[in-house]
Design a protein around this motif. Sequence first.
Motif, short mmCIF file in Angstrom:
data_model
loop_
_atom_site.label_atom_id
_atom_site.label_comp_id
_atom_site.label_asym_id
_atom_site.label_seq_id
_atom_site.Cartn_x
_atom_site.Cartn_y
_atom_site.Cartn_z
N TRP A 313 -11.73 50.62 -58.37
CA TRP A 313 -12.53 49.43 -58.61
C TRP A 313 -13.19 48.99 -57.31
N SER A 314 -14.27 48.25 -57.45
CA SER A 314 -14.91 47.68 -56.26
C SER A 314 -13.99 46.61 -55.67
N LEU A 316 -14.60 43.56 -54.84
CA LEU A 316 -14.77 42.27 -55.50
C LEU A 316 -14.09 42.25 -56.86
N ALA A 317 -14.25 43.33 -57.64
CA ALA A 317 -13.61 43.39 -58.96
C ALA A 317 -12.10 43.34 -58.82
N MET A 318 -11.56 44.05 -57.82
CA MET A 318 -10.12 44.04 -57.61
C MET A 318 -9.65 42.64 -57.20
N LEU A 320 -11.07 39.75 -57.89
CA LEU A 320 -11.15 38.87 -59.06
C LEU A 320 -9.98 39.10 -60.00
N ALA A 321 -9.56 40.35 -60.12
CA ALA A 321 -8.40 40.66 -60.97
C ALA A 321 -7.13 40.04 -60.39
#
Length: 431
Positions: A313-314, A316-318, A320-321
């Motif tokens: 994952w990017s 940022l995506a990580m 946010l998770a």
Amino acid sequence: MIKTALLLLLGGLALSLPVASVLAIGGYFLSENFSFIPMTGAAGTLTWSHSTDFILIAAPMFIMMGELMHRSGISERLFGALTPWFARVPGQLIHTNIASSAVFAATSGSSLATAATIGTVAVPNMDKGGYNRPLFLGSIAAGGTLGILIPPSINMIVYSVLSQTSVVDLYAAGFIPGLMLAMLFSGIVLVAVLLVPSLVKGQPADGSLWRARLAGLPHLLPPLMLFFVVVGSIYLGVATPTEASALGLMATLGLVAINGQLNLSVLLSAFEGTVRTTCMIMLIVLSAFFLNLVMVSIGLVDTITSSILDLGWSPLAMLLAIIAFYLVLGCFMETISMMIATTPIVVPVVVGLGYDPVWWGIVFVILIEAALITPPVGLNLYIVQAVRKSGSISDLFIGSVPFLAAMLVMVVLLLLFPGLALWLPEVVTPN
């Protein structure tokens, strides 16, 4: 191995076992079943070495400062001194709740102490002024959360020890976000009252406000002086954070004595509250250190970090998770336990994604603040309800929602503008 560790931790918490017991049992099980060299023999040495950690010694000092201020009447005079300054602002005493919490937070370092202290003073005025109960009570619970964001902060001390991050940098990083969050809280109240004037039915202010404001200024000096003694001594290079906490405690004792409140009853009550809170925190901390030692020794931390980073994952995506994970976890887990149990696992992941550990520490503290006012386990909600002594706690559940939204806005602002947290540490402690 990862599944076993998660089942042990989540299963124990689901059974409502004490958090310290869950962490210690989890560490023992993993040590006996997955370690080539069982680590239980190191428990005594580990307990001694960490219980005498120089940074952690600051925690009981800050706790006692809050206890003494609460029991000596300093906080009540602080609330009275701030009240005239918001008399003509739509929302009136609700803004006083938030401002008093912010000022008290700058001396106590504890969210629970801040919520309990300001709640004790503010709640009797709620019905007298005709305030909307959910909004008024929610402002006290949310204002209390500022106690772990605006320095000095007990939670930042714990995070510093667990993540090997400078507590001086963390304190500097918390200033701007802490003040901004307090302003966001007041901004939400202002907008709500302007849109729905019936939320406040207080009496219009009279013409003697400036006299009252000036008369109250001396009562603002004690908490401001304590703030300067603690935080000022750190950044002037006079004292370490632990030494500053001792200076702050001595200054607090001096203020209580000057006010004529330094008696046996006040001291015994403050000692009892300090010991109770300190023992709870330290038992969890020491159990967490044992579990962390075992997880590192069996390679579990590296395994978890590698597994997460290998998802592809990017960053940022990580991130946010991870934020979403904490928002959900905060609904079911007490804050200090959540910090201690997850920091050694999450911080390496966040750093591996390229984020600054000091910046993450501030985001993390705000997420923990959110957990304090998130039903059904938000401790500040129950603290304020206990102070209130009557009525339904659903008022607090409803009233916390707009302030929870403000915290999420602050997290987004930190994501967009990391300098909000990182600029001041670079100024006060340049490399």
